[in-house]
Design a protein around this motif. Structure first.
Motif, PDB file in Angstrom:
ATOM      1  N   GLN A 109       0.932  -1.174   0.137  1.00 21.93           N
ATOM      2  CA  GLN A 109       0.102  -0.143   0.186  1.00 21.93           C
ATOM      3  C   GLN A 109       0.869   1.309   0.062  1.00 21.93           C
ATOM      4  O   GLN A 109       0.734   2.309  -0.730  1.00 21.93           O
ATOM      5  CB  GLN A 109      -0.855   0.016   1.209  1.00 21.93           C
ATOM      6  N   LYS A 110       2.018   1.180   0.681  1.00 23.97           N
ATOM      7  CA  LYS A 110       2.793   2.331   0.633  1.00 23.97           C
ATOM      8  C   LYS A 110       3.481   2.656  -0.483  1.00 23.97           C
ATOM      9  O   LYS A 110       3.646   3.603  -1.015  1.00 23.97           O
ATOM     10  CB  LYS A 110       4.027   2.220   1.844  1.00 23.97           C
ATOM     11  N   ASN A 111       3.872   1.457  -1.325  1.00 19.49           N
ATOM     12  CA  ASN A 111       4.605   1.376  -2.595  1.00 19.49           C
ATOM     13  C   ASN A 111       3.410   2.170  -3.659  1.00 19.49           C
ATOM     14  O   ASN A 111       3.915   2.754  -4.398  1.00 19.49           O
ATOM     15  CB  ASN A 111       4.981   0.209  -2.936  1.00 19.49           C
ATOM     16  N   LEU A 112       2.068   1.718  -3.529  1.00 19.89           N
ATOM     17  CA  LEU A 112       0.958   2.168  -4.239  1.00 19.89           C
ATOM     18  C   LEU A 112       0.844   3.504  -4.348  1.00 19.89           C
ATOM     19  O   LEU A 112       0.682   4.458  -5.280  1.00 19.89           O
ATOM     20  CB  LEU A 112      -0.283   1.458  -3.913  1.00 19.89           C
ATOM     21  N   MET A 113       1.240   4.093  -3.172  1.00 20.51           N
ATOM     22  CA  MET A 113       1.131   5.612  -2.726  1.00 20.51           C
ATOM     23  C   MET A 113       2.105   6.338  -3.380  1.00 20.51           C
ATOM     24  O   MET A 113       1.858   7.488  -4.191  1.00 20.51           O
ATOM     25  CB  MET A 113       1.328   5.734  -1.118  1.00 20.51           C
ATOM     26  N   ILE A 114       3.332   5.910  -3.284  1.00 18.46           N
ATOM     27  CA  ILE A 114       4.670   6.394  -3.950  1.00 18.46           C
ATOM     28  C   ILE A 114       4.257   6.283  -5.758  1.00 18.46           C
ATOM     29  O   ILE A 114       4.487   7.410  -6.253  1.00 18.46           O
ATOM     30  CB  ILE A 114       5.866   5.625  -3.807  1.00 18.46           C
ATOM     31  N   GLU A 115       3.670   5.296  -6.104  1.00 20.47           N
ATOM     32  CA  GLU A 115       3.381   5.144  -7.682  1.00 20.47           C
ATOM     33  C   GLU A 115       2.218   6.226  -7.939  1.00 20.47           C
ATOM     34  O   GLU A 115       2.360   6.965  -8.836  1.00 20.47           O
ATOM     35  CB  GLU A 115       2.993   3.742  -7.854  1.00 20.47           C
ATOM     36  N   ALA A 116       1.308   6.302  -7.237  1.00 21.30           N
ATOM     37  CA  ALA A 116       0.217   7.336  -7.538  1.00 21.30           C
ATOM     38  C   ALA A 116       0.638   8.870  -7.497  1.00 21.30           C
ATOM     39  O   ALA A 116       0.239   9.605  -7.972  1.00 21.30           O
ATOM     40  CB  ALA A 116      -0.891   6.954  -6.493  1.00 21.30           C
ATOM     41  N   SER A 117       1.702   8.942  -6.558  1.00 20.30           N
ATOM     42  CA  SER A 117       2.123  10.350  -6.257  1.00 20.30           C
ATOM     43  C   SER A 117       2.938  10.877  -7.337  1.00 20.30           C
ATOM     44  O   SER A 117       3.260  12.085  -7.472  1.00 20.30           O
ATOM     45  CB  SER A 117       2.964  10.412  -4.978  1.00 20.30           C
ATOM     46  N   LYS A 118       3.128   9.972  -8.635  1.00 19.93           N
ATOM     47  CA  LYS A 118       3.701  10.616  -9.668  1.00 19.93           C
ATOM     48  C   LYS A 118       2.800  11.103 -10.543  1.00 19.93           C
ATOM     49  O   LYS A 118       3.014  11.742 -11.316  1.00 19.93           O
ATOM     50  CB  LYS A 118       4.409   9.051 -10.262  1.00 19.93           C
ATOM     51  N   LYS A 119       1.302  10.810 -10.369  1.00 17.07           N
ATOM     52  CA  LYS A 119       0.396  11.198 -11.169  1.00 17.07           C
ATOM     53  C   LYS A 119      -0.482  12.661 -10.288  1.00 17.07           C
ATOM     54  O   LYS A 119      -1.117  13.220 -10.974  1.00 17.07           O
ATOM     55  CB  LYS A 119      -0.555  10.360 -11.714  1.00 17.07           C
ATOM     56  N   MET A 120      -0.372  12.395  -9.058  1.00 13.99           N
ATOM     57  CA  MET A 120      -1.167  13.815  -8.618  1.00 13.99           C
ATOM     58  C   MET A 120      -0.417  13.938  -7.005  1.00 13.99           C
ATOM     59  O   MET A 120       0.348  13.119  -6.561  1.00 13.99           O
ATOM     60  CB  MET A 120      -2.640  13.083  -7.947  1.00 13.99           C
ATOM     61  N   PRO A 121      -0.835  15.162  -6.448  1.00 14.53           N
ATOM     62  CA  PRO A 121      -0.318  15.483  -5.032  1.00 14.53           C
ATOM     63  C   PRO A 121      -0.825  14.867  -4.064  1.00 14.53           C
ATOM     64  O   PRO A 121      -1.965  14.543  -4.040  1.00 14.53           O
ATOM     65  CB  PRO A 121      -0.508  17.075  -4.971  1.00 14.53           C
ATOM     66  N   ILE A 122       0.151  13.957  -3.255  1.00 17.16           N
ATOM     67  CA  ILE A 122      -0.459  13.236  -2.174  1.00 17.16           C
ATOM     68  C   ILE A 122       0.263  13.641  -0.971  1.00 17.16           C
ATOM     69  O   ILE A 122       1.376  13.647  -0.914  1.00 17.16           O
ATOM     70  CB  ILE A 122      -0.331  11.625  -2.221  1.00 17.16           C
ATOM     71  N   LEU A 123      -0.577  13.897   0.098  1.00 18.48           N
ATOM     72  CA  LEU A 123       0.209  14.320   1.518  1.00 18.48           C
ATOM     73  C   LEU A 123      -0.194  12.835   2.276  1.00 18.48           C
ATOM     74  O   LEU A 123      -1.242  12.881   2.414  1.00 18.48           O
ATOM     75  CB  LEU A 123      -0.433  15.561   2.115  1.00 18.48           C
ATOM     76  N   TYR A 124       0.863  12.591   2.867  1.00 20.29           N
ATOM     77  CA  TYR A 124       0.601  11.317   3.805  1.00 20.29           C
ATOM     78  C   TYR A 124       1.295  11.911   5.423  1.00 20.29           C
ATOM     79  O   TYR A 124       2.227  12.147   5.372  1.00 20.29           O
ATOM     80  CB  TYR A 124       1.341  10.260   3.215  1.00 20.29           C
ATOM     81  N   ALA A 125       0.488  11.718   6.149  1.00 19.71           N
ATOM     82  CA  ALA A 125       0.823  12.080   7.598  1.00 19.71           C
ATOM     83  C   ALA A 125       0.021  11.219   8.620  1.00 19.71           C
ATOM     84  O   ALA A 125      -1.080  10.985   8.623  1.00 19.71           O
ATOM     85  CB  ALA A 125       0.582  13.623   7.978  1.00 19.71           C
ATOM     86  N   THR A 126       0.870  10.357   9.579  1.00 17.99           N
ATOM     87  CA  THR A 126       0.434   9.506  10.350  1.00 17.99           C
ATOM     88  C   THR A 126      -0.336  10.015  11.574  1.00 17.99           C
ATOM     89  O   THR A 126      -0.741   9.662  12.350  1.00 17.99           O
ATOM     90  CB  THR A 126       1.614   8.483  11.150  1.00 17.99           C
ATOM     91  N   ASN A 127       0.053  11.670  11.562  1.00 20.09           N
ATOM     92  CA  ASN A 127      -0.490  12.514  12.788  1.00 20.09           C
ATOM     93  C   ASN A 127      -0.800  13.832  11.943  1.00 20.09           C
ATOM     94  O   ASN A 127       0.129  14.310  11.765  1.00 20.09           O
ATOM     95  CB  ASN A 127       0.471  12.236  14.018  1.00 20.09           C
TER      96      ASN A 127
END
Ligand code: NDP
Ligand SMILES: O=C(O)C1=N[C@H](C(=O)O)C[C@H](O)C1
Length: 253
Positions: free
Chosen positions: A94-112
């Motif tokens: 799931q983390k790798n998917l997020m990295i892949e997706a972030s090449k196409k759109m801005p993604i902010l990931y924060a655990t807090n």
């Protein structure tokens, strides 16, 4: 701007919905799994399909469960939309998917999503480096309903401590001790979870040496802190280029 919310009926999702309604902001679409437990504005699309959610949102905020985040990211690869991801307990896929997706759109990931924890993360990195001989032990406390352990925040704090010492967290993290485990090794970073009652979220990072110890603690006293933090970074992420961003990027700290 139309907000999309994944996990809209959850503990944090419900607060997000109420804040947006009170502030007369538009909720384009909401996604959740089970029963509808709260009222949504009449124009809001209610769905359990991530594609529909994305098509009706200018930015999506996700406080849900790893499998729902995965569905969101898979659909977002086909329907790129700025995303704020707050769900914890994501696996490597799931983390790798997020990295892949972030090449196409801005993604902010924060655990807090709290400002206090963002600052705590910087502090623990500094202390970890300066107090190199001190043993690091992290204790997190959460409500009885939390399903993942250790918390995402505790893992992020541990990561900051390890990185500051040039260590790989996976090589040094200890999440339990029981039986004849032997003496503590020098590089170990202990990360322990306590669950009970209605504790919103408490993280203590301790640095222990002979003759002294230093403990840095953050306590969230209201979930609104997370909901409001996520809304703040959502307003920021919509104006960014594709990429994977941290809460520090959004807060400029
Ligand atoms: N980054 C941060 O600052 C914070 C992060 N969190 C994280 O956010 C997440 C949610 O926390 P919390 O609100 O307490 O959790 P809740 O269990 O209260 O809410 C989870 C929500 O996600 C929905 N959901 C669960 N599975 C699916 C699925 N497969 N598809 C669609 N929707 C789904 C649930 O719907 P239903 O109930 O209908 O199943 C519910 O609306 C957790 O991972 C938590 O650790 C929490 C607080 C702060
Ligand atoms: O599930 C929660 O409640 C929380 N989860 C996040 C985490 O796992 O770190 C953030 C916060 O502490 C509350």
């Amino acid at each position: 701007m139309k907000y999309g919310i994944v996990g809209a009926t959850g503990r944090v999702g419900t607060l997000l919905v109420n804040i947006l309604k009170n502030e007369n902001e538009k909720i384009g679409a909401v996604m959740f799994e089970g029963e509808q437990t709260i009222e949504f504005p009449s124009e809001t699309i209610i769905t359990n399909d991530a594609k529909t959610l994305l098509e009706n949102s200018d930015v999506v905020i996700d406080f849900s469960a790893p499998i729902a985040t995965q569905k969101l990211l898979e659909a977002a690869l086909e329907n790129p939309t700025p995303l704020v991801i707050a769900t914890t307990g994501l696996n490597n896929h799931q983390k790798n998917l997020m990295i892949e997706a972030s090449k196409k759109m801005p993604i902010l990931y924060a655990t807090n999503m709290s400002l206090g924890v963002a600052i705590l993360n910087k502090l623990v990195a500094m202390v970890s480096e300066k107090l190199r001989d001190f043993d690091i032990e992290i204790v997190e406390q959460h409500h009885r309903y939390k399903v993942d352990a250790p918390s995402g925040t505790a893992l992020t704090l541990a990561e900051s401590c390890a990185k500051a010492r040039g260590l790989e967290l996976k090589d040094v993290m200890v999440t339990g001790r029981s039986g004849h485990v032997g003496a503590r090794t020098k590089d170990e970073i202990g990360v322990f979870a306590v669950r009970g009652g209605d504790v919103v979220g408490r993280h203590t990072v301790g640095f222990y040496n002979d003759g002294e110890f230093l403990e840095l603690n953050h306590t969230a006293t209201s979930r609104e802190t997370f909901a409001r933090g996520a809304l703040k970074v959502a307003k920021w992420i919509v104006n960014q280029n594709p990429g994977l961003y941290s809460i520090n990027d959004a807060l400029g700290i």
